[in-house]
Structure formats: C-alpha cells, structure tokens
Design a protein around this motif. Structure first.
Motif, PDB file in Angstrom:
ATOM      1  N   ILE A  99       0.829  -1.204   0.000  1.00  0.00           N
ATOM      2  CA  ILE A  99       0.000   0.000   0.000  1.00  0.00           C
ATOM      3  C   ILE A  99       0.862   1.252   0.000  1.00  0.00           C
ATOM      4  CG2 ILE A  99      -1.742   1.346   1.251  1.00  0.00           C
ATOM      5  CD1 ILE A  99      -2.686  -1.248   2.566  1.00  0.00           C
ATOM      6  N   ASP A 100       0.512   2.170  -0.882  1.00  0.00           N
ATOM      7  CA  ASP A 100       1.006   3.544  -0.822  1.00  0.00           C
ATOM      8  C   ASP A 100      -0.162   4.350  -0.268  1.00  0.00           C
ATOM      9  OD1 ASP A 100       2.523   5.892  -1.173  1.00  0.00           O
ATOM     10  OD2 ASP A 100       1.590   6.231  -3.126  1.00  0.00           O
ATOM     11  N   PRO A 101      -0.145   4.667   1.027  1.00  0.00           N
ATOM     12  CA  PRO A 101      -1.310   5.292   1.642  1.00  0.00           C
ATOM     13  C   PRO A 101      -1.540   6.710   1.141  1.00  0.00           C
ATOM     14  CG  PRO A 101       0.512   5.295   3.180  1.00  0.00           C
ATOM     15  CD  PRO A 101       0.974   4.536   1.966  1.00  0.00           C
TER      16      PRO A 101
ATOM     17  N   LEU B  94       4.884   7.530   6.003  1.00  0.00           N
ATOM     18  CA  LEU B  94       4.627   8.847   5.427  1.00  0.00           C
ATOM     19  C   LEU B  94       5.915   9.625   5.293  1.00  0.00           C
ATOM     20  CD1 LEU B  94       1.398  10.109   7.184  1.00  0.00           C
ATOM     21  CD2 LEU B  94       1.651   9.088   4.939  1.00  0.00           C
ATOM     22  N   PHE B  95       5.997  10.334   4.193  1.00  0.00           N
ATOM     23  CA  PHE B  95       7.103  11.262   3.986  1.00  0.00           C
ATOM     24  C   PHE B  95       6.506  12.653   4.039  1.00  0.00           C
ATOM     25  CE2 PHE B  95       9.586  14.000   1.145  1.00  0.00           C
ATOM     26  CZ  PHE B  95      10.791  13.954   1.808  1.00  0.00           C
TER      27      PHE B  95
ATOM     28  N   VAL C  10      -3.367  13.034   5.322  1.00  0.00           N
ATOM     29  CA  VAL C  10      -2.840  11.768   4.803  1.00  0.00           C
ATOM     30  C   VAL C  10      -2.529  10.819   5.965  1.00  0.00           C
ATOM     31  CG1 VAL C  10      -0.975  10.671   3.499  1.00  0.00           C
ATOM     32  CG2 VAL C  10      -2.006  12.785   2.662  1.00  0.00           C
ATOM     33  N   ALA C  11      -2.041  11.356   7.070  1.00  0.00           N
ATOM     34  CA  ALA C  11      -1.762  10.519   8.239  1.00  0.00           C
ATOM     35  C   ALA C  11      -3.053   9.897   8.774  1.00  0.00           C
ATOM     36  CB  ALA C  11      -1.074  11.335   9.329  1.00  0.00           C
TER      37      ALA C  11
ATOM     38  N   LEU D 271      13.011   5.390   1.623  1.00  0.00           N
ATOM     39  CA  LEU D 271      14.413   5.040   1.414  1.00  0.00           C
ATOM     40  C   LEU D 271      14.605   3.523   1.409  1.00  0.00           C
ATOM     41  CD1 LEU D 271      17.277   6.911   1.769  1.00  0.00           C
ATOM     42  CD2 LEU D 271      17.448   5.255   3.617  1.00  0.00           C
ATOM     43  N   GLN D 272      13.963   2.819   2.336  1.00  0.00           N
ATOM     44  CA  GLN D 272      14.074   1.360   2.386  1.00  0.00           C
ATOM     45  C   GLN D 272      13.461   0.714   1.140  1.00  0.00           C
ATOM     46  OE1 GLN D 272      12.068   1.000   6.171  1.00  0.00           O
ATOM     47  NE2 GLN D 272      13.946   0.305   7.184  1.00  0.00           N
TER      48      GLN D 272
END
Length: 166
Positions: free
Chosen positions: A6-8, A69-70, A81-82, A105-106
């Motif tokens: 998932i890309d939230p 989240l970034f 978004v959070a 990054l991971q």
C-alpha cells in the motif's frame, strides 16, 4: 505468500497484490482507491476503509507492507494523509493481517539497491521485476507494488519492520 502493498493516501491510495513463491513474483492485482475532494472528509475515510476491508477479504493477504509517510512542507496535507494512513492500518489490523512498514528510502533500496534512486528508476525496476508491459499508473499504484516487492525482498529481516505497537 500473498503480499499486499500500500502507498497510503487520501485522494489516491495505490495498492499492489503479489504472490511471492520461491523468489518469483506473480501479479495478482493492482489499482487505486480514489476519493474526491468534494466529499466530506469522514466519508472519504470510510470509503478507504471499506474498499481495503473488501480487498483484504477478497485476496486474503498474509502480509501488508505499507509505506511510511514522507512529510515535506504542507502540514495540513500531512495530517489528512496521516489520518487516511491510520484507516489503512485499522483495516488490516481488523482482519488480523500482519503489518510491516517501510520508509521510502528502504523501498528504493529494496528495489534499486540505492536509497536515493529517483522515481523513474524505481518504476522501471517494478516493470522489470514483475515483467509488466508498462509502468502501472498512477504513480501511487506503482508505489503500492514497490512496497510489496520490498517486503518480499526483506522477508528474512521482516520482523525488524513489523509494526508491533505504537
């Protein structure tokens, strides 16, 4: 192992569902849950929850890999978004699916081997690894697939990333 990546997001939440067997990937499904900005905020969250609950019920993943989240500049957007991300987590938790979170990054490191890779490099690797004809669109969908691939590549270390409690 069926992995749900998932890309939230609130407006667009991308997902990818992969079957990972013996270092090989089988693409099961990918797509996006989209909410409209004209909808009331609680209704948008409910839509996300309901869609992911249905997807989890349908595909019965053994793990959910979600991107952390970034946060860059817009605090108001980051908070919304959070809150949406919390709904994603709740949907998985209510289905008793183990949750794993990865930083951007991971995820880049897990796909490209370089944590500072650009978006295009990551998308090309998704296409190559999954043997797709084209890069999945929108970008959020590719990011959901990337989270699933990253988790598969991290399985021997997965307990280091599991969300145990907050």
């Amino acid at each position: 192992m069926i992995i749900f990546g998932i890309d939230p997001g609130l407006a667009i939440s991308g997902y990818g569902i992969l079957n990972y067997i013996g270092n090989k990937f089988e693409v099961i499904e990918y797509g996006a849950v989209i909410t409209e900005s004209c909808e009331e905020f609680p209704k948008r969250l409910k839509k996300i929850y309901d869609c992911y609950t249905d997807l989890f019920e349908m595909y019965k993943p053994e793990a959910v890999a979600i991107e952390e989240l970034f946060y860059n500049k817009n605090v108001k957007t980051a908070i919304a978004v959070a809150q949406a991300r919390g709904v994603h987590l709740l949907a998985a938790e209510n289905k008793n699916i183990p949750l794993y979170e990865y930083t951007p990054l991971q995820i880049k490191q897990g796909l490209v081997g370089y944590g500072r890779a650009d978006k295009r490099q990551v998308q090309e690797m998704i296409k190559v690894i999954l043997k797709l004809d084209k890069i999945p669109q929108p970008d959020d969908v590719a990011d959901g697939l990337a989270a699933a691939i990253c988790h598969a590549h991290s399985l021997k270390f997965a307990d280091n990333f599991r969300i145990l409690k907050y």
